[in-house]
Design an enzyme around this catalytic site. Sequence first.
Site, short mmCIF file in Angstrom:
data_model
loop_
_atom_site.label_atom_id
_atom_site.label_comp_id
_atom_site.label_asym_id
_atom_site.label_seq_id
_atom_site.Cartn_x
_atom_site.Cartn_y
_atom_site.Cartn_z
N GLY A 32 1.19 -1.37 0.05
CA GLY A 32 0.30 0.20 0.14
C GLY A 32 1.13 1.25 0.07
CB VAL A 39 0.95 -0.16 3.64
CG1 VAL A 39 0.48 -1.97 4.60
CG2 VAL A 39 -0.08 0.84 3.81
CG ASP A 163 -11.17 8.30 3.21
OD1 ASP A 163 -11.52 7.84 2.93
OD2 ASP A 163 -9.68 7.60 3.67
N1 LIG Z 1 -3.55 -4.30 8.21
C1 LIG Z 1 -3.35 -4.69 6.33
N2 LIG Z 1 -3.12 -5.51 5.83
C2 LIG Z 1 -3.25 -5.45 4.56
N3 LIG Z 1 -3.47 -5.02 3.91
C3 LIG Z 1 -3.67 -3.34 4.52
C4 LIG Z 1 -3.56 -3.01 5.37
N4 LIG Z 1 -3.47 -1.86 6.12
C5 LIG Z 1 -3.94 -1.05 4.77
N5 LIG Z 1 -3.22 -2.12 4.10
C6 LIG Z 1 -3.39 -2.05 2.51
O1 LIG Z 1 -2.46 -0.40 2.22
C7 LIG Z 1 -3.45 0.17 2.57
C8 LIG Z 1 -2.88 1.15 1.97
O2 LIG Z 1 -3.12 1.30 3.90
P1 LIG Z 1 -4.13 3.23 4.20
O3 LIG Z 1 -5.16 3.42 4.19
O4 LIG Z 1 -4.35 2.66 5.87
O5 LIG Z 1 -3.17 3.62 4.37
P2 LIG Z 1 -3.18 5.14 4.51
O6 LIG Z 1 -1.53 6.25 4.25
O7 LIG Z 1 -4.13 6.11 4.89
O8 LIG Z 1 -3.97 5.70 2.71
P3 LIG Z 1 -5.19 6.93 2.39
O9 LIG Z 1 -4.14 7.51 1.51
O10 LIG Z 1 -5.40 5.48 0.77
O11 LIG Z 1 -6.17 6.59 3.06
C9 LIG Z 1 -4.63 -0.18 2.13
O12 LIG Z 1 -5.58 -0.01 0.81
C10 LIG Z 1 -4.82 -1.25 1.81
O13 LIG Z 1 -4.46 -2.33 0.11
#
Ligand SMILES: Nc1ncnc2c1ncn2[C@@H]1O[C@H](COP(=O)(O)OP(=O)(O)OP(=O)(O)O)[C@@H](O)[C@H]1O
Length: 518
Positions: A32, A39, A163
Site C-alpha cells: 500500500g 504499507v 473515510d
Molecule cells: N492491515 C492491513 N493488511 C493488509 N493490507 C493493508 C493493511 N492496512 C493497509 N493495507 C493496504 O494499504 C493500503 C493503504 O493503507 P491505509 O489506507 O491504512 O493508508 P493511508 O496512508 O491512510 O491511505 P489512503 O491515503 O489511501 O487513505 C490499503 O488500501 C490496503 O490495501
Amino acid sequence: MAMAAPGQLNVIESPSRGSRSVDCFEKLEQIGEGTYGQVYMAREIETGEIVALKKIRMDNEREGFPITAIREIKILKKLHHENVIKLKEIVTSPGPEKDDQGRPDGNKYKGGIYMVFEYMDHDLTGLADRPGMRFTVPQIKCYMRQLLTGLHYCHVNQVLHRDIKGSNLLIDNEGNLKLADFGLARSFSNEHNANLTNRVITLWYRPPELLLGTTRYGPAVDMWSVGCIFAELLHGKPIFPGKDEPEQLNKIFELCGAPDEVNWPGVQKTPWYNQFKPTRPMKRRLRDVFRHFDRHALELLEKMLTLDPAQRIPAKDALDAEYFWTDPLPCDPKSLPKYESSHEFQTKKKRQQQRQNEENAKRLKMQHPQQHTRLPPIQQGGQHAQMRQGPSHSIHGSQPAVAAGPSHHYGKPRGPSGGPGRYPPGGNPSGGYNHPNRGGQTGGAGYGSGPYPPQGRGAPYGSSGMPAGPGGPRGGGGSGYGVGAPNYPQGGPPYGGSAAGRGSNMGGNRNQQYGWQQ
Ligand SMILES: Nc1ncnc2c1ncn2[C@@H]1O[C@H](COP(=O)(O)OP(=O)(O)OP(=O)(O)O)[C@@H](O)[C@H]1O
C-alpha cells in the site's frame, strides 16, 4: 524503559516509547501507498506471523508526529471488534531509514515509526479489480453486513470513520471484512454537537451535507459512503465519480433529486447552499436508474442515499433491513472463495505497467512500421515477428496477466455465459446476479473500483476553488447523470471537461471508450 511484550499494544502516551524495533520484522513486499505512508506485508521473525507494517510518514519533521497517526492510534486503541482492523503494536527503527538497496531514503527524520496491524489479504477495491471478479448476492450481503456491523460498533463508541471507501475495507481469506485507515476518524459526542471540518471523506463517497459546507454532523456522513459502496457493488462501478466538489454535488442531485425544504428541512441554511443550489428542477431518479436492482436492495439503498442526514438510515437499522433477512441470505464468510492477495496498490501498479508496456509496443511499432511489413518470412522470428501482431502479442506478450487493465475496469459485458466481464447482462431480471444455488458465475454482481477519486484529505478544494463563484455550480457543464455503464440507462449527455482525480491518466481511456467523464 519498559518494553511491551510481543503482540501487546504498546501505545500509551508516546507511541515510540518502549517499543520494539522494526528489525523484529522482515519486510516482504509493499502492499500500500497511502497519503500518510507506505504499507508493507512483513513477517515477524520470531513467530513467523505475517503482519502489515504501516510506516508513518515523517517527511516534514518540523510539524512533528502527524496528527492523523496520533488520531488513528488513539482511536484504534479503544476499538476492539472483529470488523475493525486490529492494531497490534507500534515499532520503531532507531537510525536513519534506508531504502531497499540500503541507501538513505531521503527521509530527514532520524528514525521511522511503524504501526503493526494484523495482515489482511485484500482490500475491497483490489479484490474487485481482479480479472473476472464477480461478487454473488450472498457475498455482497455478507460484506455489507460486516461493514455495517463494524460501523455500528464505531458509532456506538462515538467514533466517526470519515473515510469509508473500498480501499479502506480490508478482507481476509476467511471472508472477514474489517474497517481500516482511521487516519481521518474522530470521536464525536451525541450531547455536544461540536464544529468539525467538512474537508473529509474521499470525494466520490462524500455526502451532500459536507459538500454544502456543514460542520455539525454525525454518523450519517459514514452512512452516505456506505450507500455509495453498496450501489457500487451492485452496479459495477462508482456511482458518483465527480471530478471536483461542484460536479460531485451535481451528480448527487441528478440521481437523488434536488434538495429543498420539503425533502431536507434546513438545507437552505447550509453554508454553501446558495452557491451550489441546483439551477433547474431535478427529480429523484434512483428507483428508475437502478430499477434492475433487487427490490430489497433498492429499498435499503434509498434509505442510505437519503439527502437529509437526519432522515438517513443509521447502521443499526440498516442491519435490520429486509435485504439481509430474505433469500438469498448473506453467506457465511468462511464459505467464500479464497483469492490470491490483492490490494489496490498492486492492481494499480500492474495496470500502470500494462499501460507502459502497451505504449512501448506502440512506440516501437511506429518507429519501424515499414521494416516489419517488408521483412521476408525467413526473418520474422523472435521479436520482430511478435511485434507485428500488435500489443497483445508483442514483445511483452510474456507479461503475466494484468490484474485489471483498462478493459477490465469498464469492460463491456462479455457475453451471458459469465465470461470475465464484471457487468451483468443488461436484461438480467435478477438484478444482475445469481442465486447462489444456481451456481456458476453468470449472475455475479458487478463491481469496479474505477479510477481513483480525489481524496478527502489535504486541500480538497484545490481543483475547484470551492466555494465557487456566485454563478452556481461550476465545472462539468453537463447535466446528465452520465455514468453510462453498459447496462446502465443513460440519463443525459456525458460530462464535458477533463478527467481528474488520482487516476486521471487511467480514466481518460475509459472515458473515451464509454463516453463519460469522471
Ligand atoms: N492491515 C492491513 N493488511 C493488509 N493490507 C493493508 C493493511 N492496512 C493497509 N493495507 C493496504 O494499504 C493500503 C493503504 O493503507 P491505509 O489506507 O491504512 O493508508 P493511508 O496512508 O491512510 O491511505 P489512503 O491515503 O489511501 O487513505 C490499503 O488500501 C490496503 O490495501
